[in-house]
Design an enzyme around this catalytic site. Sequence first.
Site, PDB file in Angstrom:
ATOM      1  N   CYS A  30       0.836  -1.191   0.000  1.00 45.28           N
ATOM      2  CA  CYS A  30       0.000   0.000   0.000  1.00 45.28           C
ATOM      3  C   CYS A  30       0.875   1.245   0.000  1.00 45.28           C
ATOM      4  O   CYS A  30       2.103   1.163   0.110  1.00 45.28           O
ATOM      5  CB  CYS A  30      -0.936   0.021   1.211  1.00 45.28           C
ATOM      6  SG  CYS A  30      -0.062   0.070   2.796  1.00 45.28           S
ATOM      7  N   CYS A  33       3.240   1.627   2.847  1.00 46.49           N
ATOM      8  CA  CYS A  33       4.480   0.845   2.714  1.00 46.49           C
ATOM      9  C   CYS A  33       5.522   1.650   1.937  1.00 46.49           C
ATOM     10  O   CYS A  33       6.691   1.732   2.329  1.00 46.49           O
ATOM     11  CB  CYS A  33       4.209  -0.467   1.985  1.00 46.49           C
ATOM     12  SG  CYS A  33       3.036  -1.556   2.800  1.00 46.49           S
ATOM     13  N   ASP A 452       8.638  30.990 -26.974  1.00 47.43           N
ATOM     14  CA  ASP A 452       9.751  31.764 -27.502  1.00 47.43           C
ATOM     15  C   ASP A 452       9.626  31.723 -29.028  1.00 47.43           C
ATOM     16  O   ASP A 452       9.051  30.787 -29.585  1.00 47.43           O
ATOM     17  CB  ASP A 452      11.079  31.153 -27.058  1.00 47.43           C
ATOM     18  CG  ASP A 452      12.272  31.909 -27.609  1.00 47.43           C
ATOM     19  OD1 ASP A 452      12.309  33.124 -27.449  1.00 47.43           O
ATOM     20  OD2 ASP A 452      13.134  31.259 -28.222  1.00 47.43           O
ATOM     21  N   ASP A 677      16.727  30.793 -22.839  1.00 50.38           N
ATOM     22  CA  ASP A 677      15.392  30.453 -22.339  1.00 50.38           C
ATOM     23  C   ASP A 677      15.430  29.788 -20.973  1.00 50.38           C
ATOM     24  O   ASP A 677      14.376  29.611 -20.351  1.00 50.38           O
ATOM     25  CB  ASP A 677      14.682  29.507 -23.322  1.00 50.38           C
ATOM     26  CG  ASP A 677      14.464  30.144 -24.679  1.00 50.38           C
ATOM     27  OD1 ASP A 677      14.313  31.372 -24.730  1.00 50.38           O
ATOM     28  OD2 ASP A 677      14.468  29.413 -25.685  1.00 50.38           O
TER      29      ASP A 677
END
Length: 778
Positions: A30, A33, A452, A677
């Site tokens: 789960c 865990c 851009d 960028d």
Amino acid sequence: MPTITENTRKAQQAPPGRQTTELSVAGMTCGNCARHVNEALLSVQGVQSANVSLDAHQATVRWQPGAQADVQAIIQAVEKEGYEAEVLTTQTRETGEHTLAGWRWNLLLGIPVTALLMIGEWALGLGMARWFQWTAFGLAGLVQVLAGARFYRGAWRQFKARSSNMDTLVALGSSTAFGYSTWALLSRTSGHAYFMEAASIITLVSLGHWLESRVSVRASSALRRLLDLAPATARRRNPDGTDTEVPAAELSPGEVVALRAGERIPTDGLVLEGVSTLDESMLTGESVPVDKAPGQELYAGTVNLTGPLLMRVTAIGEETALAHIIAAVQRAQTSRAGIQRLGDRVSNVFVPVVVAIALAAGLWWGLAPESARLVHQWLAQFAWLAQPPESAAAAGFIIASAVLIIACPCAMGLATPAAIMAGSNAAAARGILVRDGVALEKAGRVTAVVFDKTGTLTTGKPAVVEGWEGGSTVRLAEPAVELPAGIRLGVALARHSNHPISQALAKLAGPDVALTDWREQAGAGIVARLTPSAARPLMLAVGQGTSPALCRLGSLRWLRESGVELGTGEEFIRTWSTKGATLIGVAVDHMLVGLVAVKDTVKPGARGVVGQLQRQGLKTYMVTGDNSLTAASIAQQAGLATDTVFAEVRPDQKAGFVKRLQEQGERVAFVGDGINDAPALEQADLGIAVSRASDIAREAADLILLKSEIEAVPESLGLARATLRTIHQNLFWAFFYNAVGIPLAALGFMSPILCAAAMGLSDLVVIGNALRLRHWRA
């Protein structure tokens, strides 16, 4: 044609000195865990980060730069928490047998036993016969001891670690049913024995885990296809011209490999001889074949389609582009999204709360059966009429067992990672690399996309078209006998720059000119002085005397800010700006001596991409350092409104523009490809780097598009939204299942057999819903 550049390899490598260790972790059932394993790994000295995948049963540990990778320490830390760990092997990763084998053996024993007991009780009516009860005791005992051993070991490890998980619930639930039935049999108490229920609990839960593991293996199909791409052998060319077949792992950089038509490339390299066409679709998602000639790059796993080639090896093993793409996909699969914290918090207290509810329900039905049955009968008119055990003791034990069995923390733990695994695999199959689960989550919440211009909306291959000097123009796109002196000066200044516009100008023929004090100002231009020997003839030609004055090449905005008067070239500037060209100027001191128009074409699919994003309800913007006229022309071709275009923005201001949009409440995706960028990619909620992106841009990006075309932008955002939607659906159904199932079991409406089947079904619903992403279409 789209290619995977050298940048792909560099960007996917860990920074120098950083190591990673991958573990196979057994016993996780789960989200709680996975959280315990993650915390255990992070507690080891030298560990920088850890990602734990519940459905893949794997953990990836990233060590701090320069730290010693103590593998034994992290294994011991995991085992101390009650789980088993070992170093992940290639075979384990490829086949998934480590998760399937144990459940298969459980089914081989459990299914026949459960089927026999069901036939005896339900078909033949032998449930009350003593001999059949003893037979059931023996058969169910085998299932309990042999098939149930996996659950009991897991529960015991958790008990020693003072923790609990799904194994705890299954072990308690099946033991409760089996223990009560054994006591009833030995004490000769009349009534029903629940050996069939005890065996069916182990069998059905094992069946659910087996199906879950099968589905998880299918969810990893994209990764397995990548792992299978590179061939195991290669034909190495010997110095005498003969070929020897050797394992691909034994190749070394610099060796020569012979390739026939139809063969896969064994490792990365450069074409030495031959011309062919290659299929790179499995790496880029691009179906169009790519032409290859001497000097061009080849990538491991791609297919040589048409002709024989000789290749020089440039990278092997984990240094190949394919290996780094695989590493990126694995990293995404084992990562965690922020939304997963909700499931983790619930899983943290889930098992103790369920045990408390089971105990309370058992005591209620065992000690106050009249009130329990009254409540059950009143609710039955709204639900359905069930038949709880007649005996108060039997009802207490069996209903407690049902509560323990129907509770499913696995569904909550799987809700997010299953969707992330399926989403990242679907993205990889389309040539989209996802950095991690957080990136998918962020991509699904984007409201605005900022492009851009150069290399993103445009092809990134500018070409010089016309020049200006002293009122006269010259067609630079055509072969010129002699360049004007001002343009020659510009060519000399541009020759040492790597900027795309400078490189376009430097391609013009012209004599090399000696320069001193050459320097480049990012996003602005180039400054230099001519050496005295070179200055005299060139300076005379441009009418500036003979002294080595300060020379500039760069954007018109920067030249104006530097005090250069552009008035004489305004008509040339206006003409080409309206045509979408970028204008750069050449100046000596404060005098303009030349202008150059450089034109970059808009990508064919740009207008369609912008339109598709707008139809998805996303706001679209373009930011560029070009002047407003050029930006407006490009925007018109790309389908952008003029009020969403921001021109003359310096590289360091792009991040500020993104920040302003964020302050207005937008969740911003920035699409770019260059070093300039990188700050904007970092500032944006989601950074998207296109195929030819620089190393820095790729490191800053959350999504990397292996295709050079931007058509993948709306596709990637659409897939991310679908993934986020799937996560929300999975979490809803996981919480809904437990919120409804546990009270129903506690009130006597669900038998242990039905609870075991429902528990397994809940996991399958979550994973099956995630698997729908494999077939997602924009």
